[in-house]
Design a protein around this motif. Structure first.
Motif, PDB file in Angstrom:
ATOM      1  N   THR A   7       0.839  -1.202   0.165  1.00  0.00           N
ATOM      2  CA  THR A   7      -0.550   0.315  -0.004  1.00  0.00           C
ATOM      3  C   THR A   7       0.983   1.294  -0.064  1.00  0.00           C
ATOM      4  O   THR A   7       0.950   1.999  -0.648  1.00  0.00           O
ATOM      5  CB  THR A   7      -1.101  -0.145   0.819  1.00  0.00           C
ATOM      6  N   ARG A   8       1.864   1.045   1.258  1.00  0.00           N
ATOM      7  CA  ARG A   8       3.203   2.473   0.952  1.00  0.00           C
ATOM      8  C   ARG A   8       3.356   2.497  -0.360  1.00  0.00           C
ATOM      9  O   ARG A   8       4.298   3.529  -0.750  1.00  0.00           O
ATOM     10  CB  ARG A   8       3.830   2.469   2.166  1.00  0.00           C
ATOM     11  N   ALA A   9       4.020   1.650  -1.411  1.00  0.00           N
ATOM     12  CA  ALA A   9       4.835   1.234  -2.685  1.00  0.00           C
ATOM     13  C   ALA A   9       3.190   2.083  -3.568  1.00  0.00           C
ATOM     14  O   ALA A   9       3.900   2.862  -4.634  1.00  0.00           O
ATOM     15  CB  ALA A   9       5.147   0.091  -3.132  1.00  0.00           C
ATOM     16  N   PRO A  23      -2.052   0.284 -10.614  1.00  0.00           N
ATOM     17  CA  PRO A  23      -0.839  -0.416  -9.686  1.00  0.00           C
ATOM     18  C   PRO A  23      -1.056  -2.099  -9.724  1.00  0.00           C
ATOM     19  O   PRO A  23      -2.313  -1.879  -8.974  1.00  0.00           O
ATOM     20  CB  PRO A  23      -0.225  -0.246  -8.799  1.00  0.00           C
ATOM     21  N   LEU A  24      -0.261  -2.881 -10.050  1.00  0.00           N
ATOM     22  CA  LEU A  24      -0.895  -4.364  -9.335  1.00  0.00           C
ATOM     23  C   LEU A  24      -0.032  -4.822  -8.144  1.00  0.00           C
ATOM     24  O   LEU A  24      -0.652  -5.627  -7.401  1.00  0.00           O
ATOM     25  CB  LEU A  24      -0.764  -5.326 -10.762  1.00  0.00           C
ATOM     26  N   VAL A  25       0.954  -5.055  -8.471  1.00  0.00           N
ATOM     27  CA  VAL A  25       1.916  -5.656  -7.442  1.00  0.00           C
ATOM     28  C   VAL A  25       3.190  -4.546  -7.158  1.00  0.00           C
ATOM     29  O   VAL A  25       3.726  -3.943  -7.869  1.00  0.00           O
ATOM     30  CB  VAL A  25       2.357  -6.721  -7.982  1.00  0.00           C
ATOM     31  N   ALA A  26       3.327  -5.031  -5.768  1.00  0.00           N
ATOM     32  CA  ALA A  26       4.839  -3.737  -5.645  1.00  0.00           C
ATOM     33  C   ALA A  26       5.457  -5.166  -4.233  1.00  0.00           C
ATOM     34  O   ALA A  26       5.249  -6.206  -3.141  1.00  0.00           O
ATOM     35  CB  ALA A  26       4.698  -3.133  -4.551  1.00  0.00           C
ATOM     36  N   THR A  27       6.173  -4.979  -4.242  1.00  0.00           N
ATOM     37  CA  THR A  27       7.187  -6.109  -3.365  1.00  0.00           C
ATOM     38  C   THR A  27       8.350  -5.489  -3.653  1.00  0.00           C
ATOM     39  O   THR A  27       9.696  -4.855  -4.296  1.00  0.00           O
ATOM     40  CB  THR A  27       7.334  -7.426  -3.835  1.00  0.00           C
ATOM     41  N   ARG A  28       9.389  -5.791  -1.900  1.00  0.00           N
ATOM     42  CA  ARG A  28      11.092  -5.785  -2.387  1.00  0.00           C
ATOM     43  C   ARG A  28      11.736  -6.360  -2.544  1.00  0.00           C
ATOM     44  O   ARG A  28      11.393  -8.126  -3.036  1.00  0.00           O
ATOM     45  CB  ARG A  28      10.857  -5.141  -0.499  1.00  0.00           C
ATOM     46  N   ALA A  29      12.365  -6.657  -3.683  1.00  0.00           N
ATOM     47  CA  ALA A  29      13.780  -7.722  -3.664  1.00  0.00           C
ATOM     48  C   ALA A  29      15.178  -7.128  -4.167  1.00  0.00           C
ATOM     49  O   ALA A  29      15.259  -5.738  -4.271  1.00  0.00           O
ATOM     50  CB  ALA A  29      12.596  -7.567  -5.615  1.00  0.00           C
ATOM     51  N   GLN A  65      15.710  -3.070  -3.623  1.00  0.00           N
ATOM     52  CA  GLN A  65      14.711  -2.464  -4.218  1.00  0.00           C
ATOM     53  C   GLN A  65      13.640  -2.388  -4.271  1.00  0.00           C
ATOM     54  O   GLN A  65      12.902  -3.684  -3.283  1.00  0.00           O
ATOM     55  CB  GLN A  65      14.909  -2.219  -6.184  1.00  0.00           C
ATOM     56  N   PHE A  66      12.489  -1.541  -4.475  1.00  0.00           N
ATOM     57  CA  PHE A  66      11.102  -1.780  -4.758  1.00  0.00           C
ATOM     58  C   PHE A  66      10.192  -2.107  -6.275  1.00  0.00           C
ATOM     59  O   PHE A  66      10.814  -0.823  -6.565  1.00  0.00           O
ATOM     60  CB  PHE A  66      10.053  -0.704  -3.616  1.00  0.00           C
ATOM     61  N   VAL A  67      10.021  -2.509  -6.131  1.00  0.00           N
ATOM     62  CA  VAL A  67       9.622  -2.826  -7.625  1.00  0.00           C
ATOM     63  C   VAL A  67       7.681  -2.116  -7.631  1.00  0.00           C
ATOM     64  O   VAL A  67       7.568  -3.181  -6.758  1.00  0.00           O
ATOM     65  CB  VAL A  67       9.887  -4.187  -8.406  1.00  0.00           C
ATOM     66  N   VAL A  68       7.055  -2.431  -8.406  1.00  0.00           N
ATOM     67  CA  VAL A  68       6.045  -2.355  -8.455  1.00  0.00           C
ATOM     68  C   VAL A  68       5.321  -2.197 -10.531  1.00  0.00           C
ATOM     69  O   VAL A  68       5.982  -1.505 -11.276  1.00  0.00           O
ATOM     70  CB  VAL A  68       5.005  -0.291  -8.118  1.00  0.00           C
ATOM     71  N   LEU A  69       4.342  -3.394 -10.227  1.00  0.00           N
ATOM     72  CA  LEU A  69       3.982  -3.737 -11.155  1.00  0.00           C
ATOM     73  C   LEU A  69       2.917  -3.001 -11.658  1.00  0.00           C
ATOM     74  O   LEU A  69       1.539  -3.250 -11.060  1.00  0.00           O
ATOM     75  CB  LEU A  69       4.092  -4.740 -11.988  1.00  0.00           C
ATOM     76  N   THR A  70       2.495  -1.880 -12.269  1.00  0.00           N
ATOM     77  CA  THR A  70       1.845  -1.483 -12.736  1.00  0.00           C
ATOM     78  C   THR A  70       1.037  -1.951 -14.598  1.00  0.00           C
ATOM     79  O   THR A  70       1.362  -2.924 -15.086  1.00  0.00           O
ATOM     80  CB  THR A  70       1.669  -0.059 -13.011  1.00  0.00           C
ATOM     81  N   ASN A  71       0.132  -2.317 -14.851  1.00  0.00           N
ATOM     82  CA  ASN A  71      -0.446  -2.150 -15.473  1.00  0.00           C
ATOM     83  C   ASN A  71       0.082  -1.711 -17.456  1.00  0.00           C
ATOM     84  O   ASN A  71      -0.678  -2.234 -18.329  1.00  0.00           O
ATOM     85  CB  ASN A  71      -2.153  -2.072 -16.325  1.00  0.00           C
TER      86      ASN A  71
END
Length: 147
Positions: A7-9, A23-29, A65-71
């Motif tokens: 949610t913060r991402a 935004p669809l998915v966000a995660t650290r990697a 990093q944090f990656v955020v996948l959007t459409n």
């Protein structure tokens, strides 16, 4: 905890989203070099950023990093000291140039992403605690982008 970070991402990228972009998915990697095969040959890497520059080497060198996948795209954000999404956008790749090349799930999960030109891309690794996040990102990447 992951839902809170996601949610913060989403909140961090909200100001830069284009009309209709979700935004669809966000995660650290851990972002690393795209390896061409089991021999560990390192091939070139590239990420398209606003303005058309290339910065794959810079992305791989910053590590966590944090990656955020959007459409529409995959956005790379800095990561805070405590592991949350930072405010700095490190790079982005349009969805139409992004493909999931390899998925390995285990104690350390790995996703290899290719960007447009063969051999260009990055490897995203996830520790055991983020395995579900890696699975969610892989699943979302396998789906066709939604316009």
């Amino acid at each position: 905890m992951q839902q809170k970070l996601q949610t913060r991402a989403f909140e961090q990228v909200a100001p830069i989203l284009q009309p209709g972009e979700q935004p669809l998915v966000a995660t650290r990697a851990m972002v690393g070099k795209f390896s061409a095969g089991r021999l560990g040959t390192v091939v070139s890497q590239a990420v398209i950023v606003e303005g058309g520059g290339l910065l794959g080497a810079a992305l791989a060198s910053t590590g966590k990093q944090f990656v955020v996948l959007t459409n529409h795209r995959l956005i790379f954000l800095s990561q805070t000291f405590l592991g949350g999404p930072g405010k700095n956008v490190l790079g982005e790749v349009p969805r139409e140039q992004l493909s999931l090349v390899e998925v390995k799930m285990g104690i350390v999960s790995l996703l290899r992403l290719s960007f447009g030109t063969p051999g260009d891309g990055v490897a995203l690794s996830f520790p055991r605690v983020d395995k579900k996040n890696a699975e969610s990102l892989a699943e979302a990447l396998q789906q066709a982008p939604i316009a």
